[in-house]
Structure formats: C-alpha cells, structure tokens
Write a protein that holds these residues in place. Structure first.
Motif, mmCIF file in Angstrom:
data_model
loop_
_atom_site.group_PDB
_atom_site.id
_atom_site.type_symbol
_atom_site.label_atom_id
_atom_site.label_comp_id
_atom_site.label_asym_id
_atom_site.label_seq_id
_atom_site.Cartn_x
_atom_site.Cartn_y
_atom_site.Cartn_z
ATOM 1 N N ASN A 6 -16.588 -22.420 -8.410
ATOM 2 C CA ASN A 6 -16.535 -21.489 -7.284
ATOM 3 C C ASN A 6 -17.877 -21.301 -6.599
ATOM 4 O OD1 ASN A 6 -18.052 -19.255 -8.378
ATOM 5 N ND2 ASN A 6 -16.243 -18.506 -9.429
ATOM 6 N N ASN A 7 -18.951 -21.749 -7.212
ATOM 7 C CA ASN A 7 -20.262 -21.708 -6.559
ATOM 8 C C ASN A 7 -20.989 -23.018 -6.779
ATOM 9 O OD1 ASN A 7 -22.202 -20.515 -4.927
ATOM 10 N ND2 ASN A 7 -23.370 -19.774 -6.655
ATOM 11 N N ASP A 8 -20.237 -24.113 -6.657
ATOM 12 C CA ASP A 8 -20.827 -25.435 -6.750
ATOM 13 C C ASP A 8 -21.816 -25.601 -5.614
ATOM 14 O OD1 ASP A 8 -21.117 -28.114 -7.688
ATOM 15 O OD2 ASP A 8 -18.989 -28.156 -8.165
ATOM 16 N N TYR A 10 -23.051 -26.014 -2.357
ATOM 17 C CA TYR A 10 -22.339 -25.921 -1.087
ATOM 18 C C TYR A 10 -20.832 -25.919 -1.346
ATOM 19 C CZ TYR A 10 -27.051 -27.073 0.128
ATOM 20 O OH TYR A 10 -28.415 -27.068 0.197
ATOM 21 N N ALA A 11 -20.394 -24.871 -2.023
ATOM 22 C CA ALA A 11 -19.057 -24.765 -2.604
ATOM 23 C C ALA A 11 -17.930 -25.129 -1.642
ATOM 24 C CB ALA A 11 -18.852 -23.351 -3.152
ATOM 25 N N ILE A 12 -17.972 -24.644 -0.435
ATOM 26 C CA ILE A 12 -16.878 -24.897 0.507
ATOM 27 C C ILE A 12 -16.779 -26.393 0.836
ATOM 28 C CG2 ILE A 12 -18.194 -24.445 2.632
ATOM 29 C CD1 ILE A 12 -14.735 -23.045 2.212
ATOM 30 N N ILE A 13 -17.912 -27.056 0.936
ATOM 31 C CA ILE A 13 -17.926 -28.498 1.232
ATOM 32 C C ILE A 13 -17.459 -29.287 0.016
ATOM 33 C CG2 ILE A 13 -19.417 -30.453 1.823
ATOM 34 C CD1 ILE A 13 -21.152 -28.364 3.384
ATOM 35 N N MET A 14 -17.965 -28.929 -1.167
ATOM 36 C CA MET A 14 -17.551 -29.619 -2.393
ATOM 37 C C MET A 14 -16.051 -29.462 -2.625
ATOM 38 S SD MET A 14 -20.003 -31.289 -3.750
ATOM 39 C CE MET A 14 -19.386 -31.563 -5.399
ATOM 40 N N GLY A 43 -22.410 -16.770 -10.067
ATOM 41 C CA GLY A 43 -21.053 -17.283 -9.996
ATOM 42 C C GLY A 43 -20.886 -18.435 -10.970
ATOM 43 N N ALA A 44 -19.925 -19.276 -10.700
ATOM 44 C CA ALA A 44 -19.738 -20.489 -11.492
ATOM 45 C C ALA A 44 -20.569 -21.578 -10.816
ATOM 46 C CB ALA A 44 -18.270 -20.873 -11.552
ATOM 47 N N PHE A 45 -21.841 -21.626 -11.176
ATOM 48 C CA PHE A 45 -22.762 -22.561 -10.540
ATOM 49 C C PHE A 45 -22.455 -24.005 -10.938
ATOM 50 C CE2 PHE A 45 -24.649 -20.808 -14.381
ATOM 51 C CZ PHE A 45 -24.989 -21.956 -15.082
ATOM 52 N N HIS A 46 -23.031 -24.940 -10.210
ATOM 53 C CA HIS A 46 -22.837 -26.368 -10.469
ATOM 54 C C HIS A 46 -23.111 -26.682 -11.941
ATOM 55 C CE1 HIS A 46 -22.689 -30.626 -9.581
ATOM 56 N NE2 HIS A 46 -23.799 -30.774 -10.278
ATOM 57 N N LEU A 123 -15.171 -19.418 -1.846
ATOM 58 C CA LEU A 123 -16.086 -20.561 -1.733
ATOM 59 C C LEU A 123 -17.002 -20.398 -0.530
ATOM 60 C CD1 LEU A 123 -13.824 -23.644 -2.532
ATOM 61 C CD2 LEU A 123 -15.345 -22.402 -4.073
ATOM 62 N N LEU A 124 -16.448 -19.973 0.591
ATOM 63 C CA LEU A 124 -17.256 -19.764 1.784
ATOM 64 C C LEU A 124 -18.268 -18.645 1.555
ATOM 65 C CD1 LEU A 124 -17.931 -20.409 4.714
ATOM 66 C CD2 LEU A 124 -16.116 -18.814 5.394
ATOM 67 N N HIS A 125 -17.803 -17.539 0.984
ATOM 68 C CA HIS A 125 -18.698 -16.416 0.692
ATOM 69 C C HIS A 125 -19.847 -16.863 -0.213
ATOM 70 C CE1 HIS A 125 -20.024 -12.880 -1.642
ATOM 71 N NE2 HIS A 125 -19.994 -12.317 -0.449
ATOM 72 N N ASN A 126 -19.530 -17.592 -1.278
ATOM 73 C CA ASN A 126 -20.578 -18.059 -2.191
ATOM 74 C C ASN A 126 -21.541 -19.014 -1.504
ATOM 75 O OD1 ASN A 126 -19.496 -16.497 -4.184
ATOM 76 N ND2 ASN A 126 -18.653 -18.177 -5.375
ATOM 77 N N THR A 127 -21.025 -19.882 -0.649
ATOM 78 C CA THR A 127 -21.883 -20.817 0.081
ATOM 79 C C THR A 127 -22.852 -20.058 0.973
ATOM 80 O OG1 THR A 127 -20.198 -22.559 0.040
ATOM 81 C CG2 THR A 127 -21.924 -22.727 1.728
ATOM 82 N N LEU A 128 -22.361 -19.022 1.663
ATOM 83 C CA LEU A 128 -23.192 -18.287 2.607
ATOM 84 C C LEU A 128 -24.133 -17.278 1.950
ATOM 85 C CD1 LEU A 128 -20.535 -17.620 5.384
ATOM 86 C CD2 LEU A 128 -22.342 -19.359 5.362
#
Length: 134
Positions: A6-8, A10-14, A43-46, A123-128
């Motif tokens: 969920n926080n990979d 650039y989560a939304i792109i991944m 979050g759930a980082f890479h 995903l978007l929230h985590n990316t931003l």
C-alpha cells in the motif's frame, strides 16, 4: 506471481503497472495492505511484505504480533503451493484467482484475506503524502 504494497515506491503507479502486467500474463497478484508496526508511520513500504513471505518477522525490530504470524503462515502456504504446482491454492486458504480487476488482498486479521479490489485512494494518498519511503 507478483505483489505490491500500500506504500510501495510510488504506490499508485506500482499498483497500476502490477495490475496491467498480471492481467496480461494471467499472473497471480497480491495487494499487501498491512502497515509496518512501529512509530515511523511508513505504511506498508516497499519490501515490507518480504518479512511475511520468508517468515522472518521475529528477526525484525518491529513489534509484530500473533496475527502477523498468521498472515505470514498464509503467505508462505500460498507460495509453497505455487512453487510445487504452479497454483497457489490450497484447501485451507481462500481461493486466489489469477488477476483481473481484483487481487488477493493481504490484510489483518488473516481470516480477512480474500480476493478484492485495491484501495486506489489509499495508494494515491500514500504516494502524495508519504512519498518514496526508505
């Protein structure tokens, strides 16, 4: 078989790339949605899912609990079954279907693991807001 968190990075792109690749290649896809325990709020980082995949939760400084261990055991069972047969499904776990609109949603409690939609807003929230966690 592939997965993303969920926080990979650039989560939304991944997430988008993973779904597109998995659907095109009839792959098994998981969405790992368990925030790493601790005070850093990443979050759930890479790669945070790999501690579950390899059963190494106890080798970490993070305060994992018994439910994390159950999730880890489920993930290991899926991966072992996939390595043996090319199909991750077993009699004692929820059915994991090849990717389409949904992925196997890995979350706590372990009894809630099931095929489901990705939380694109998260995903978007985590990316931003979290950026690219290290």
């Amino acid at each position: 078989m592939l997965g993303y968190t969920n926080n990979d990075m650039y989560a939304i792109i991944m997430g988008h790339i993973s779904h597109k690749y998995a659907k095109t290649n009839h792959a098994y896809l998981y969405y790992f949605d368990i925030d790493a325990p601790g005070n850093d709020h990443n979050g759930a980082f890479h790669s945070s899912d790999l501690r579950y995949v390899f059963g190494t939760l106890n080798a970490s400084h993070r305060p994992y609990d018994a439910e994390d261990t159950k999730v880890s055991e489920a993930m290991i069972s899926y991966i072992v079954a996939f390595a043996k047969t090319g199909d991750p499904n077993t009699d004692h776990l929820p059915t994991w279907k090849p990717a389409g609109r949904h992925a196997l949603h890995i979350k706590k409690p372990a009894s809630a693991i099931a095929m489901g939609p990705t939380n694109w807003f998260k995903l978007l929230h985590n990316t931003l807001t979290k950026g690219d966690p290290k």
